[in-house]
Scaffold this motif. Structure first.
Motif, PDB file in Angstrom:
ATOM      1  N   GLN A  38      71.311  62.107 -23.024  1.00  0.00           N
ATOM      2  CA  GLN A  38      70.041  61.504 -23.467  1.00  0.00           C
ATOM      3  C   GLN A  38      70.351  60.455 -24.530  1.00  0.00           C
ATOM      4  OE1 GLN A  38      67.623  64.838 -24.855  1.00  0.00           O
ATOM      5  NE2 GLN A  38      66.803  65.159 -22.792  1.00  0.00           N
ATOM      6  N   LYS A  39      69.887  59.232 -24.307  1.00  0.00           N
ATOM      7  CA  LYS A  39      70.094  58.168 -25.304  1.00  0.00           C
ATOM      8  C   LYS A  39      68.784  57.893 -26.039  1.00  0.00           C
ATOM      9  CE  LYS A  39      69.729  53.646 -26.540  1.00  0.00           C
ATOM     10  NZ  LYS A  39      68.674  52.632 -26.390  1.00  0.00           N
ATOM     11  N   TYR A  40      68.835  57.887 -27.352  1.00  0.00           N
ATOM     12  CA  TYR A  40      67.648  57.603 -28.165  1.00  0.00           C
ATOM     13  C   TYR A  40      67.848  56.285 -28.909  1.00  0.00           C
ATOM     14  CZ  TYR A  40      66.175  62.381 -27.195  1.00  0.00           C
ATOM     15  OH  TYR A  40      65.786  63.530 -26.554  1.00  0.00           O
ATOM     16  N   GLY A  41      66.924  55.336 -28.701  1.00  0.00           N
ATOM     17  CA  GLY A  41      67.017  54.009 -29.301  1.00  0.00           C
ATOM     18  C   GLY A  41      66.526  53.976 -30.747  1.00  0.00           C
ATOM     19  N   GLY A  42      66.598  52.796 -31.356  1.00  0.00           N
ATOM     20  CA  GLY A  42      66.326  52.620 -32.781  1.00  0.00           C
ATOM     21  C   GLY A  42      64.970  53.128 -33.246  1.00  0.00           C
ATOM     22  N   THR A  43      63.917  52.842 -32.498  1.00  0.00           N
ATOM     23  CA  THR A  43      62.583  53.291 -32.938  1.00  0.00           C
ATOM     24  C   THR A  43      62.488  54.809 -32.858  1.00  0.00           C
ATOM     25  OG1 THR A  43      61.878  51.388 -31.656  1.00  0.00           O
ATOM     26  CG2 THR A  43      60.150  52.628 -32.744  1.00  0.00           C
ATOM     27  N   LEU A  50      65.849  57.236 -23.610  1.00  0.00           N
ATOM     28  CA  LEU A  50      64.551  57.537 -24.235  1.00  0.00           C
ATOM     29  C   LEU A  50      64.218  56.450 -25.247  1.00  0.00           C
ATOM     30  CD1 LEU A  50      65.987  60.730 -23.854  1.00  0.00           C
ATOM     31  CD2 LEU A  50      63.498  60.892 -23.810  1.00  0.00           C
ATOM     32  N   THR A  51      62.989  55.918 -25.124  1.00  0.00           N
ATOM     33  CA  THR A  51      62.640  54.756 -25.937  1.00  0.00           C
ATOM     34  C   THR A  51      61.202  54.860 -26.410  1.00  0.00           C
ATOM     35  OG1 THR A  51      62.643  52.341 -25.896  1.00  0.00           O
ATOM     36  CG2 THR A  51      62.180  53.417 -23.791  1.00  0.00           C
ATOM     37  N   ASP A  52      60.618  53.730 -26.834  1.00  0.00           N
ATOM     38  CA  ASP A  52      59.269  53.782 -27.401  1.00  0.00           C
ATOM     39  C   ASP A  52      58.194  53.379 -26.395  1.00  0.00           C
ATOM     40  OD1 ASP A  52      59.877  51.112 -27.293  1.00  0.00           O
ATOM     41  OD2 ASP A  52      59.513  50.691 -29.405  1.00  0.00           O
ATOM     42  N   VAL A  53      58.536  53.218 -25.139  1.00  0.00           N
ATOM     43  CA  VAL A  53      57.543  53.006 -24.064  1.00  0.00           C
ATOM     44  C   VAL A  53      57.788  54.056 -22.982  1.00  0.00           C
ATOM     45  CG1 VAL A  53      56.805  50.585 -24.091  1.00  0.00           C
ATOM     46  CG2 VAL A  53      59.076  51.154 -23.255  1.00  0.00           C
ATOM     47  N   ASP A  54      56.802  54.226 -22.099  1.00  0.00           N
ATOM     48  CA  ASP A  54      56.888  55.309 -21.108  1.00  0.00           C
ATOM     49  C   ASP A  54      57.830  55.003 -19.945  1.00  0.00           C
ATOM     50  OD1 ASP A  54      55.167  56.725 -22.610  1.00  0.00           O
ATOM     51  OD2 ASP A  54      53.606  56.953 -21.090  1.00  0.00           O
ATOM     52  N   GLY A  55      58.375  53.791 -19.890  1.00  0.00           N
ATOM     53  CA  GLY A  55      59.276  53.447 -18.790  1.00  0.00           C
ATOM     54  C   GLY A  55      59.394  51.940 -18.700  1.00  0.00           C
ATOM     55  N   VAL A  56      59.863  51.473 -17.546  1.00  0.00           N
ATOM     56  CA  VAL A  56      59.946  50.030 -17.321  1.00  0.00           C
ATOM     57  C   VAL A  56      58.607  49.605 -16.717  1.00  0.00           C
ATOM     58  CG1 VAL A  56      61.172  48.182 -16.134  1.00  0.00           C
ATOM     59  CG2 VAL A  56      62.417  50.242 -16.862  1.00  0.00           C
ATOM     60  N   TYR A  57      57.977  48.617 -17.306  1.00  0.00           N
ATOM     61  CA  TYR A  57      56.669  48.136 -16.864  1.00  0.00           C
ATOM     62  C   TYR A  57      56.817  46.838 -16.074  1.00  0.00           C
ATOM     63  CZ  TYR A  57      54.015  51.630 -19.424  1.00  0.00           C
ATOM     64  OH  TYR A  57      53.465  52.820 -19.837  1.00  0.00           O
ATOM     65  N   THR A  58      55.731  46.475 -15.386  1.00  0.00           N
ATOM     66  CA  THR A  58      55.756  45.247 -14.579  1.00  0.00           C
ATOM     67  C   THR A  58      55.905  44.003 -15.458  1.00  0.00           C
ATOM     68  OG1 THR A  58      53.356  45.412 -14.594  1.00  0.00           O
ATOM     69  CG2 THR A  58      54.489  46.143 -12.577  1.00  0.00           C
ATOM     70  N   CYS A  59      55.606  44.127 -16.741  1.00  0.00           N
ATOM     71  CA  CYS A  59      55.905  43.079 -17.744  1.00  0.00           C
ATOM     72  C   CYS A  59      55.854  43.772 -19.098  1.00  0.00           C
ATOM     73  CB  CYS A  59      54.869  41.949 -17.670  1.00  0.00           C
ATOM     74  SG  CYS A  59      55.332  40.502 -18.670  1.00  0.00           S
ATOM     75  N   ASP A  60      56.365  43.134 -20.119  1.00  0.00           N
ATOM     76  CA  ASP A  60      56.319  43.732 -21.446  1.00  0.00           C
ATOM     77  C   ASP A  60      54.864  44.089 -21.789  1.00  0.00           C
ATOM     78  OD1 ASP A  60      56.433  44.401 -24.109  1.00  0.00           O
ATOM     79  OD2 ASP A  60      57.772  42.762 -24.667  1.00  0.00           O
ATOM     80  N   PRO A  61      54.552  45.381 -21.980  1.00  0.00           N
ATOM     81  CA  PRO A  61      53.162  45.768 -22.266  1.00  0.00           C
ATOM     82  C   PRO A  61      52.622  45.166 -23.564  1.00  0.00           C
ATOM     83  CG  PRO A  61      54.626  47.701 -22.247  1.00  0.00           C
ATOM     84  CD  PRO A  61      55.461  46.519 -21.862  1.00  0.00           C
ATOM     85  N   ARG A  62      53.508  44.686 -24.429  1.00  0.00           N
ATOM     86  CA  ARG A  62      53.010  44.026 -25.651  1.00  0.00           C
ATOM     87  C   ARG A  62      52.426  42.659 -25.330  1.00  0.00           C
ATOM     88  NH1 ARG A  62      57.262  45.819 -30.388  1.00  0.00           N
ATOM     89  NH2 ARG A  62      58.135  47.501 -29.168  1.00  0.00           N
ATOM     90  N   VAL A  63      52.816  42.115 -24.185  1.00  0.00           N
ATOM     91  CA  VAL A  63      52.333  40.781 -23.802  1.00  0.00           C
ATOM     92  C   VAL A  63      51.235  40.887 -22.742  1.00  0.00           C
ATOM     93  CG1 VAL A  63      53.021  38.582 -22.752  1.00  0.00           C
ATOM     94  CG2 VAL A  63      54.584  39.770 -24.307  1.00  0.00           C
ATOM     95  N   GLY A 108      65.443  38.550 -19.916  1.00  0.00           N
ATOM     96  CA  GLY A 108      64.648  38.733 -21.125  1.00  0.00           C
ATOM     97  C   GLY A 108      63.962  40.077 -21.282  1.00  0.00           C
ATOM     98  N   THR A 109      64.004  40.956 -20.270  1.00  0.00           N
ATOM     99  CA  THR A 109      63.354  42.267 -20.391  1.00  0.00           C
ATOM    100  C   THR A 109      64.277  43.205 -21.165  1.00  0.00           C
ATOM    101  OG1 THR A 109      62.139  41.935 -18.358  1.00  0.00           O
ATOM    102  CG2 THR A 109      62.393  44.200 -19.054  1.00  0.00           C
ATOM    103  N   LYS A 110      63.996  43.295 -22.487  1.00  0.00           N
ATOM    104  CA  LYS A 110      64.975  43.919 -23.383  1.00  0.00           C
ATOM    105  C   LYS A 110      64.933  45.448 -23.357  1.00  0.00           C
ATOM    106  CE  LYS A 110      67.016  40.281 -25.234  1.00  0.00           C
ATOM    107  NZ  LYS A 110      66.254  39.139 -24.954  1.00  0.00           N
ATOM    108  N   VAL A 111      64.114  46.041 -22.490  1.00  0.00           N
ATOM    109  CA  VAL A 111      64.047  47.504 -22.498  1.00  0.00           C
ATOM    110  C   VAL A 111      65.388  48.125 -22.119  1.00  0.00           C
ATOM    111  CG1 VAL A 111      63.067  47.708 -20.167  1.00  0.00           C
ATOM    112  CG2 VAL A 111      62.605  49.482 -21.832  1.00  0.00           C
ATOM    113  N   MET A 112      66.226  47.401 -21.352  1.00  0.00           N
ATOM    114  CA  MET A 112      67.595  47.845 -21.061  1.00  0.00           C
ATOM    115  C   MET A 112      68.561  46.688 -21.314  1.00  0.00           C
ATOM    116  SD  MET A 112      68.165  50.958 -20.052  1.00  0.00           S
ATOM    117  CE  MET A 112      69.847  50.846 -19.432  1.00  0.00           C
TER     118      MET A 112
END
Ligand code: ADP
Ligand code: ASP
Ligand code: MG
Length: 408
Positions: free
Chosen positions: A6-11, A174-187, A209-213
């Protein structure tokens, strides 16, 4: 008994409470009867703070890379100790390992080293004695004993490579979003979570540019066929499975939309239209180890051509220095013309191989919103355009809607 990485990112490790949350999750996974390896990033903001400190003390935007690696590796070293302490404080049994202690050896290219080998003996011994093993992401050691780091976002690569080396049954990012989205959910707030995505699509998204991975992590997973899941560290919702392409995936034309900000365009004007000119320009760029992206050369009518390419805006100065002597040697009319403030938008999907009209639909959507396309490049499964930086979020929203990605 399964072995889970299990990998846990910065957030996910950004505060003491979040580290305790990670400790609880790792313990719960072990309690289900599994052997558990946790790979952790630096607490959010720490790596950036260290980069700023380095430039402040050295008075240089490019301090010696060997020292950068010694410095940056300390971020993850804090987190492994803290996570291990949190687990031990909850009555569990954990041991932290730096990259070197975990047997991760790399080449000697500081700040963007490649993993060459992982000897998982120490990891297995600890697992076999009932420990949860907490390994520092983003770092390794080269053959001469120097500490190295794997490029920004490199803890993803550590986790995938460790999963391959220990032959893990499951690798979770494991990160701060539920998975990979069709685009950055912040945008694009109505972006949808993707259930399953092919390595190749994830790689194109990550590289555009999809920085989730981290893109190198996906490349590694593809090469060694490490299936992995991207999911949230803050809930138990199912995430996104990244895996081999299968025949049903081709029915989806566009899997996702990527955006990349802070790009710049360089045009080398009036390059003599003769063999070897482009080669000299790009050899100079390569020697300076600059990553460049879209390249366009116009048709020469007068015996002089214009060559444009894009790169990160921070690299503009280095690009100018790198090609200065080539421009001089090409004659008085050749000029270096930079343009800052542009951004790149890409659509990605393996279904593009068997469907036509995708480019027309994308360009149409941008035209209807009065957004000007500056450059275009395509691959078999990706179409990218550059637009004015100020338009990028609107462009992403419009293209996302045009392909009805909010309805998948
Ligand atoms: P971590 O610290 O866990 O490594 P990152 O910040 O590297 O996390 O990646 C997670 C972030 O990636 C999200 O918060 C999200 O804003 C961003 N992101 C960009 N594009 C996407 C996408 N298509 N799907 C999901 N997240 C995305
Ligand atoms: N801490 C490193 C970074 O911020 C590596 C990572 O988080 O994956 O880039
Ligand atoms: Mg990341």
């Amino acid at each position: 008994m399964s072995l889970i990485v299990q990998k846990y990112g910065g957030t996910s490790v950004g505060t003491p409470e979040r580290i305790q949350n990670v400790a609880r999750r790792l313990l719960a996974t072990q309690a289900e009867g599994h052997q558990v390896i946790g790979v952790v990033s630096a607490m959010s903001g720490v790596t950036n703070t260290l980069v700023t400190l380095a430039t402040d003390v050295s008075g240089d935007t490019t301090p010696p890379e060997r020292e950068m690696d010694v410095l940056l590796a300390t971020g993850e070293q804090q987190t492994i100790a803290l996570t291990s302490m949190a687990i031990n404080g909850m009555g569990g049994k954990a041991r932290s390992l730096t990259g070197a202690q975990a047997g991760i050896t790399t080449d000697g290219v500081h700040t963007k080293a490649r993993i060459e080998n992982i000897s998982p003996k120490a990891i297995h011994e600890l697992l076999d004695s009932g420990h949860i093993v907490i390994i520092a992401g983003f770092q390794g050691i080269d053959r001469d004993g120097h500490i190295t780091t794997l490029g920004r976002g490199g803890s993803d690569l550590s986790a995938i490579a460790i999963a391959a080396a220990v032959k893990a049954d499951l690798c979770q990012i494991l990160t701060d979003v539920d998975g990979v989205y069709t685009c950055d959910p912040r945008v694009v707030p109505n972006a949808q979570k993707i259930e399953t995505i092919a390595y190749e699509e994830m790689l194109e998204l990550a590289s555009s540019g999809t920085k989730v991975m981290q893109n190198r992590a996906v490349e590694f997973a593809n090469k060694f066929d490490v299936n992995f899941e991207v999911r949230s560290s803050l809930n138990d919702n199912p995430g996104t499975l990244v895996t081999q392409e299968n025949s049903s995936m081709e029915s989806v034309v566009i899997r996702g939309v990527s955006l990349e900000r802070d790009q710049a365009k360089v045009t080398i004007e009036n390059v003599p239209d003769k063999p070897g000119a482009a080669s000299r320009v790009f050899s100079a760029i390569a020697e300076a180890q600059l990553n460049i992206d879209m390249i366009v050369q116009n048709v020469s009518k007068t015996g002089l051509a214009d060559i444009s390419f894009t790169l990160h805006r921070d690299d503009l100065g280095k690009a100018r220095d790198a090609v200065a002597h080539v421009i001089e040697s090409l004659g008085g009319e050749t000029r270096f013309t930079p343009q800052d403030g542009i951004a790149k938008l890409s659509v990605v999907g393996i279904g593009m191989r068997s469907h036509s009209g995708v480019a027309a639909q994308m360009f149409d959507a941008l035209a209807s919103a009065d957004i000007n396309i500056q450059m275009i490049s395509t691959s078999e499964i990706k179409i990218s355009v550059t637009v004015d930086g100020a338009d990028i979020e609107r462009a992403a929203q419009i293209v996302h809607a045009a392909f009805k990605l909010h309805m998948i």
